[in-house]
Design a protein around this motif. Structure first.
Motif, PDB file in Angstrom:
ATOM      1  N   THR A 105      20.336  11.295  31.867  1.00 39.68           N
ATOM      2  CA  THR A 105      19.426  10.073  32.116  1.00 39.68           C
ATOM      3  C   THR A 105      18.459   9.979  30.926  1.00 39.68           C
ATOM      4  OG1 THR A 105      17.534  11.896  32.718  1.00 39.68           O
ATOM      5  CG2 THR A 105      19.175  10.908  34.467  1.00 39.68           C
ATOM      6  N   LYS A 106      18.950  10.258  29.565  1.00 37.60           N
ATOM      7  CA  LYS A 106      18.286  10.255  28.437  1.00 37.60           C
ATOM      8  C   LYS A 106      19.203   8.781  27.724  1.00 37.60           C
ATOM      9  CE  LYS A 106      15.729  13.534  28.779  1.00 37.60           C
ATOM     10  NZ  LYS A 106      14.176  13.339  28.984  1.00 37.60           N
ATOM     11  N   ASP A 107      18.522   8.311  26.662  1.00 39.83           N
ATOM     12  CA  ASP A 107      18.875   7.328  25.752  1.00 39.83           C
ATOM     13  C   ASP A 107      19.274   7.922  24.726  1.00 39.83           C
ATOM     14  OD1 ASP A 107      18.310   5.303  27.867  1.00 39.83           O
ATOM     15  OD2 ASP A 107      16.472   4.910  26.687  1.00 39.83           O
ATOM     16  N   SER A 108      20.209   7.293  23.842  1.00 41.63           N
ATOM     17  CA  SER A 108      20.586   7.775  22.457  1.00 41.63           C
ATOM     18  C   SER A 108      20.736   6.546  21.633  1.00 41.63           C
ATOM     19  CB  SER A 108      21.693   8.613  22.483  1.00 41.63           C
ATOM     20  OG  SER A 108      21.742   9.303  21.192  1.00 41.63           O
TER      21      SER A 108
ATOM     22  N   PRO B 137      20.523  -5.490  10.404  1.00 38.15           N
ATOM     23  CA  PRO B 137      20.555  -4.523  11.565  1.00 38.15           C
ATOM     24  C   PRO B 137      21.289  -4.493  12.552  1.00 38.15           C
ATOM     25  CG  PRO B 137      18.389  -5.162  10.717  1.00 38.15           C
ATOM     26  CD  PRO B 137      19.284  -6.421  10.253  1.00 38.15           C
ATOM     27  N   LEU B 138      22.066  -3.527  12.848  1.00 36.00           N
ATOM     28  CA  LEU B 138      22.736  -3.410  14.039  1.00 36.00           C
ATOM     29  C   LEU B 138      22.344  -1.939  14.794  1.00 36.00           C
ATOM     30  CD1 LEU B 138      25.211  -3.803  15.778  1.00 36.00           C
ATOM     31  CD2 LEU B 138      26.558  -2.367  14.370  1.00 36.00           C
ATOM     32  N   GLU B 139      22.012  -2.179  16.189  1.00 39.73           N
ATOM     33  CA  GLU B 139      21.348  -1.102  17.066  1.00 39.73           C
ATOM     34  C   GLU B 139      22.350  -1.061  18.335  1.00 39.73           C
ATOM     35  OE1 GLU B 139      17.292  -0.229  19.539  1.00 39.73           O
ATOM     36  OE2 GLU B 139      17.063  -1.226  17.590  1.00 39.73           O
ATOM     37  N   VAL B 140      22.733   0.036  18.431  1.00 39.29           N
ATOM     38  CA  VAL B 140      23.377   0.505  19.673  1.00 39.29           C
ATOM     39  C   VAL B 140      22.516   1.542  20.569  1.00 39.29           C
ATOM     40  CG1 VAL B 140      25.708   0.974  21.022  1.00 39.29           C
ATOM     41  CG2 VAL B 140      25.638  -0.101  18.668  1.00 39.29           C
ATOM     42  N   LYS B 141      22.280   1.176  21.745  1.00 38.79           N
ATOM     43  CA  LYS B 141      21.425   2.125  22.471  1.00 38.79           C
ATOM     44  C   LYS B 141      22.490   2.483  23.778  1.00 38.79           C
ATOM     45  CE  LYS B 141      17.478   2.273  25.341  1.00 38.79           C
ATOM     46  NZ  LYS B 141      16.151   1.600  26.099  1.00 38.79           N
ATOM     47  N   LEU B 142      22.926   3.688  23.857  1.00 37.33           N
ATOM     48  CA  LEU B 142      23.496   4.135  25.017  1.00 37.33           C
ATOM     49  C   LEU B 142      22.371   4.941  25.935  1.00 37.33           C
ATOM     50  CD1 LEU B 142      26.491   5.696  22.954  1.00 37.33           C
ATOM     51  CD2 LEU B 142      26.075   3.524  24.094  1.00 37.33           C
ATOM     52  N   THR B 143      22.736   4.910  27.278  1.00 33.68           N
ATOM     53  CA  THR B 143      21.889   5.463  28.283  1.00 33.68           C
ATOM     54  C   THR B 143      22.992   6.141  29.346  1.00 33.68           C
ATOM     55  OG1 THR B 143      20.270   3.777  28.358  1.00 33.68           O
ATOM     56  CG2 THR B 143      20.325   5.284  30.302  1.00 33.68           C
ATOM     57  N   ASN B 144      22.519   7.418  29.259  1.00 36.21           N
ATOM     58  CA  ASN B 144      23.575   8.393  30.084  1.00 36.21           C
ATOM     59  C   ASN B 144      22.785   8.509  31.755  1.00 36.21           C
ATOM     60  OD1 ASN B 144      25.301  10.047  31.519  1.00 36.21           O
ATOM     61  ND2 ASN B 144      24.760  11.843  29.760  1.00 36.21           N
TER      62      ASN B 144
ATOM     63  N   LYS C 228      24.915  12.942  35.650  1.00 38.38           N
ATOM     64  CA  LYS C 228      24.180  13.955  35.944  1.00 38.38           C
ATOM     65  C   LYS C 228      24.700  15.240  34.602  1.00 38.38           C
ATOM     66  CE  LYS C 228      23.773  13.303  40.857  1.00 38.38           C
ATOM     67  NZ  LYS C 228      24.085  13.864  42.080  1.00 38.38           N
ATOM     68  N   HIS C 229      25.463  14.726  33.911  1.00 43.19           N
ATOM     69  CA  HIS C 229      26.078  15.712  32.847  1.00 43.19           C
ATOM     70  C   HIS C 229      25.678  15.119  31.651  1.00 43.19           C
ATOM     71  CE1 HIS C 229      27.902  17.675  36.220  1.00 43.19           C
ATOM     72  NE2 HIS C 229      28.439  16.629  36.473  1.00 43.19           N
ATOM     73  N   SER C 230      25.721  16.114  30.585  1.00 41.99           N
ATOM     74  CA  SER C 230      25.649  15.484  29.205  1.00 41.99           C
ATOM     75  C   SER C 230      27.361  15.208  29.114  1.00 41.99           C
ATOM     76  CB  SER C 230      25.326  16.765  28.167  1.00 41.99           C
ATOM     77  OG  SER C 230      24.176  17.029  28.657  1.00 41.99           O
ATOM     78  N   VAL C 231      27.350  14.020  27.906  1.00 42.20           N
ATOM     79  CA  VAL C 231      28.590  13.674  27.641  1.00 42.20           C
ATOM     80  C   VAL C 231      28.579  13.609  25.809  1.00 42.20           C
ATOM     81  CG1 VAL C 231      28.841  11.897  29.449  1.00 42.20           C
ATOM     82  CG2 VAL C 231      27.798  11.262  27.368  1.00 42.20           C
ATOM     83  N   GLY C 232      29.697  14.092  25.468  1.00 40.39           N
ATOM     84  CA  GLY C 232      30.120  14.347  24.439  1.00 40.39           C
ATOM     85  C   GLY C 232      30.848  15.366  23.949  1.00 40.39           C
ATOM     86  N   PRO C 233      31.314  15.637  22.789  1.00 40.87           N
ATOM     87  CA  PRO C 233      31.184  14.695  21.503  1.00 40.87           C
ATOM     88  C   PRO C 233      32.176  13.431  21.551  1.00 40.87           C
ATOM     89  CG  PRO C 233      32.361  16.746  20.968  1.00 40.87           C
ATOM     90  CD  PRO C 233      32.022  16.950  22.475  1.00 40.87           C
ATOM     91  N   PHE C 234      31.642  12.478  20.869  1.00 33.20           N
ATOM     92  CA  PHE C 234      32.571  11.308  20.931  1.00 33.20           C
ATOM     93  C   PHE C 234      32.207  10.750  19.676  1.00 33.20           C
ATOM     94  CE2 PHE C 234      28.971  10.222  23.576  1.00 33.20           C
ATOM     95  CZ  PHE C 234      28.517   9.066  23.059  1.00 33.20           C
TER      96      PHE C 234
END
Length: 129
Positions: A79-82, A24-31, A34-40
Motif C-alpha cells: 500500500t505504498k508508493d515509490s 524530466p521523466l517520473e514513474v510512480k508505482l503503487t503497490n 499485501k506483500h512487499s515486491v522486489g527486488p526488480f
C-alpha cells in the motif's frame, strides 16, 4: 503513473518537448498488494513507430538519457508508493515512444499485474524556438 515534463501520460496523450532541453521523466508505482515486491529493475526504452508494424529501437543518436535508462528498486512496501526520476534529452525532432518494462531479480516474488500494463508514452520532440 507516468509523467513526462510534469504531464500525466497515458496512451491517448502526446507530450510536446523541445529538442536540446532535458525532459524530466517520473514513474510512480503503487503497490496495492499485501506483500512487499522486489527486488526488480525498471527499464525505459525509446523507439519510433513507423505505423507499419516496424519499430526502430536504434535511437542512440537521437535520444540520450541523463543518468541511466534503468532504475534498480529494492522493494515497494504494501500500500505504498515509490517514485523514480530520470531525464531524457532529444537531439532531433520527431515522434518517439517510451516503452517501460520490468525485470524481476527474484522469480519467487510476483510484481502486480497492473505494472505490466503501463502505457507506451508518446513524445513529440519539436525544434527549439
Amino acid at each position: 503513473d507516468i509523467l513526462v515534463d510534469g504531464k500525466l501520460c497515458d496512451c491517448d496523450i502526446v507530450v510536446n518537448c523541445k529538442v536540446g532541453d532535458p525532459i524530466p521523466l517520473e514513474v510512480k508505482l503503487t503497490n496495492w498488494s499485501k506483500h512487499s515486491v522486489g527486488p526488480f529493475a525498471l527499464t525505459v526504452t525509446p523507439y519510433q513507430d513507423y505505423q507499419n508494424g516496424v519499430h526502430n529501437y536504434e535511437l542512440q543518436d537521437a535520444i540520450t538519457f541523463v543518468g541511466s535508462n534503468t532504475f534498480y528498486i529494492d522493494s515497494v512496501k504494501p500500500t505504498k508508493d515509490s517514485v523514480y526520476f530520470g531525464a531524457l534529452l532529444f537531439l532531433y525532432t520527431g515522434d518517439f515512444y517510451l516503452n517501460i518494462k520490468f525485470h524481476e531479480d527474484n522469480c519467487s516474488r510476483e510484481l502486480p499485474s497492473s505494472w505490466f500494463c503501463l502505457p507506451s508514452v508518446h513524445v513529440r520532440a519539436l525544434e527549439s524556438v
